[in-house]
Design an enzyme around this catalytic site. Structure first.
Site, short mmCIF file in Angstrom:
data_model
loop_
_atom_site.label_atom_id
_atom_site.label_comp_id
_atom_site.label_asym_id
_atom_site.label_seq_id
_atom_site.Cartn_x
_atom_site.Cartn_y
_atom_site.Cartn_z
N ASP A 1 0.73 -1.30 0.08
CA ASP A 1 -0.02 0.27 -0.10
C ASP A 1 0.68 1.26 -0.13
OD1 ASP A 1 -1.87 -1.88 0.09
OD2 ASP A 1 -2.81 -1.19 1.72
N GLU B 1 -4.32 -6.86 13.50
CA GLU B 1 -3.73 -6.85 12.16
C GLU B 1 -2.14 -6.49 12.10
OE1 GLU B 1 -4.81 -4.27 7.95
OE2 GLU B 1 -5.68 -3.76 9.96
#
Length: 375
Positions: free
Chosen positions: A105, A343
């Protein structure tokens, strides 16, 4: 989109799933690819002889067709280089245009996306894929075996890798592209024309990217040490005798770079983009946080280099033990504290971040506990 494309991509299925995902992430493009992580699973099955009977000729041929598509669509500007597609060269709101297709990302890439970029991590993924397809064909004693293994060996050539991705100036493996570090987000006043009153103008402020030194925008190696820099280690391309391996091992232990008491952070603390927002509203994602999937790959590689003969095997073993202990202690502590697996994890405090409960890649901690890696 045909099945070959969907074999690789993250597909968002159903109205409920689409409602939770920003529209920019839903559209799929047939020339954009994501990391072929499934090759890690296939490679593990090959190494452990667990499923060779499943690798039939139709399966391998289908995989080969995908591989050919991947090479055709992700090839770079010169031989033996590769480039992630999908970066927005005209973006003015991002500090560093995202490379969503890489899976990393907002990890810093070249500041000015062009077709001439060379992406290190993608080259390493292609090396792994070539090697696995060659090994699959070798099961069948197929004539294509040498074609793929020879190509994998060529991509693994450390001299060629250094030619394309080693920066002598920064002493690190890196991406290459049109780049400057002299960029920042600034709030500016923009004159706009009202859509309802044709001749009326109004002022609005926007946070946009400003290039501070245009003269510094040149083709160069991208000076941002982090997970991408470790891919030649993680995919075991580096020769165990290589002094580049020693340099990476030393850098792993440097707390001003990636080392923390909780695991390896994604971007060096010394990087100019460490912890920086990518837009006015987007918090940093791959700019310092600790990700368990990447730490797992590093641990797997460290165990590999610790076991094979070489001058740095003891150092690899030492770092392996320390890193594994740090990850296990912190994840257990945070699980006991919050009741969740997260996460990602904060590199300053070790606290969980992002989605939770999260039993995706963070569940790799179970394999780390059992020291079960892909070899």
């Amino acid at each position: 989109m045909n099945n070959i494309d969907s074999f690789l991509k993250e597909i968002i299925l159903g109205d409920e799933a689409r409602a939770r995902v920003p529209s920019e992430f839903i559209i799929q493009y047939t020339n954009n690819a994501n990391p072929p992580t499934f090759f890690l699973t296939i490679d593990y099955l090959l190494k452990t002889n667990q499923a060779n009977h499943l690798f039939t000729l139709p399966f391998i041929q289908r995989l080969e067709k995908w591989y050919q598509w991947y090479n055709r669509t992700q090839s770079g500007p010169i031989p033996f280089t590769f480039r992630w597609r999908g970066r927005n060269a005209s973006s003015i709101y991002e500090l560093n245009p995202k490379t969503l297709t890489s899976g990393l990302d907002d990890y810093p890439r070249a500041s000015h996306p062009t077709d001439s970029e060379r992406h290190l991590d993608l080259r390493c993924w292609i090396t792994l894929a070539s090697n696995v397809i060659g090994k699959l064909y070798s099961i069948l004693n197929n004539e294509k075996t040498n074609k793929y293994l020879n190509y994998a060996q060529l991509l693994s050539n450390n001299d060629l890798l250094d030619q394309l991705h080693w920066s002598e100036q920064y002493e690190m493996y890196a991406d290459y592209g049109l780049h400057t570090d002299y960029v920042q987000l600034e709030r500016v006043l923009i004159q706009k024309q009202s859509p309802t009153q044709q001749y009326q103008q109004y002022q609005q402020t926007h946070v946009i990217r400003q290039v501070i030194q245009q003269s510094d925008v040149n083709y160069k190696y991208v000076k941002h040490f982090g997970y991408v820099s470790l891919f030649p280690l993680m995919t075991r391309i580096l020769n165990p005798q290589s002094n580049k391996l020693e340099k990476i091992l030393n850098d792993l232990q440097n707390s001003t770079l990636l080392w923390t008491p909780y695991g390896l952070r994604s971007l060096a603390r010394s990087s100019s983009l460490y912890g920086m927002k990518n837009t006015e509203h987007d918090p940093p994602y791959w700019r310092g946080a600790i990700w368990i999937n990447m730490n797992y790959m590093v641990l797997s590689a460290l165990q590999h280099y610790a076991k094979i003969s070489g001058p740095y095997s003891d150092k690899a073993q030492h770092i392996y033990k320390q890193l594994r202990t740090n990850l296990l202690k912190n994840m257990l502590h945070i699980y006991n504290k919050t009741g969740h697996i997260w996460e990602q994890y904060d590199d300053k405090t070790g606290n969980g971040k992002g989605s939770h409960p999260f039993t995706g890649w963070s569940s790799l901690i179970v394999l780390i506990m059992s020291e079960l890696y892909d070899e």
